[in-house]
Design an enzyme around this catalytic site. Structure first.
Site, short mmCIF file in Angstrom:
data_model
loop_
_atom_site.label_atom_id
_atom_site.label_comp_id
_atom_site.label_asym_id
_atom_site.label_seq_id
_atom_site.Cartn_x
_atom_site.Cartn_y
_atom_site.Cartn_z
N LYS A 1 1.17 -1.23 0.08
CA LYS A 1 0.00 0.18 0.42
C LYS A 1 0.69 1.21 -0.28
O LYS A 1 1.63 1.53 1.15
CB LYS A 1 -0.88 0.13 1.07
CG LYS A 1 -1.83 -1.55 1.27
CD LYS A 1 -2.81 -0.82 2.03
CE LYS A 1 -3.86 -2.01 1.79
NZ LYS A 1 -4.81 -2.32 3.69
N GLU A 2 0.21 2.31 -0.80
CA GLU A 2 0.97 3.82 -0.70
C GLU A 2 0.44 4.39 -0.71
O GLU A 2 -1.45 4.14 -1.45
CB GLU A 2 2.21 3.76 -1.92
CG GLU A 2 0.94 4.27 -3.36
CD GLU A 2 1.41 3.96 -4.71
OE1 GLU A 2 1.43 4.39 -5.39
OE2 GLU A 2 2.96 3.38 -4.38
N LYS B 1 4.85 15.35 -6.92
CA LYS B 1 3.95 14.49 -5.91
C LYS B 1 4.88 13.46 -5.80
O LYS B 1 5.93 13.03 -6.01
CB LYS B 1 3.10 13.45 -7.57
CG LYS B 1 2.32 12.35 -6.73
CD LYS B 1 1.49 12.06 -7.79
CE LYS B 1 0.19 11.15 -7.55
NZ LYS B 1 -0.45 10.68 -9.17
#
Length: 150
Positions: free
Chosen positions: A64-65, A77
């Site tokens: 997960k990021e 970003k």
């Protein structure tokens, strides 16, 4: 130990055009369409700051990021791994940054930087495994805009 690696490429498109891809949900779709990422699922959010995604790279377990920063003015970003992946093998921080740097009105530089922190210096070689992924992203971006702007 803190560490950092970067890769960059020149893109034959305006910085705003490239940023419109990198800063939006279209980038997620782009990565899957180009077969760079096997699967991406939104766990929280819709692509803005705070969004959490589950990412599956070919031949790897999902991780997960989280999108921690999206700066439209600077065209930067920042993403941080928040569960699994490098955090499961001894890294206390693993993140990456996408920057779109204007060169002139028809070209820009895309720079991708991996940043990490680990107490075990032996882990550093593991970060090199992501460099081919980032090179593939840059290559796909170059090809995409070369085709689009013919």
């Amino acid at each position: 130990m803190l560490g950092k690696f970067s890769e960059q490429a020149e893109i034959n498109a305006s910085a705003s055009e490239v940023w419109n891809l990198y800063s939006t949900i279209q980038f997620v779709k782009f990565l899957v369409e180009k077969h760079i990422v096997e699967k991406i699922e939104f766990i929280e959010g819709n692509g803005g700051i705070g969004s959490v995604l589950q990412v599956t790279l070919p031949r790897n377990a999902p991780y997960k990021e989280k999108f921690v920063s999206i700066n439209d003015e600077k065209r930067v970003k920042e993403i941080e791994v928040v569960e699994g992946g490098y955090l499961d093998v001894g890294f206390s921080f693993y993140g990456f940054k996408f920057e779109v740097i204007e060169k002139d009105e028809n070209s820009c530089i895309v720079k991708i930087t991996i940043e990490f922190e680990t107490k075990d210096v032996e882990n550093i070689h593991l970060t090199l495994g992501n460099l081919p992924v980032f090179v593939a992203i840059l290559k796909a971006t170059v090809e995409h805009f070369n085709e689009k702007n013919k």
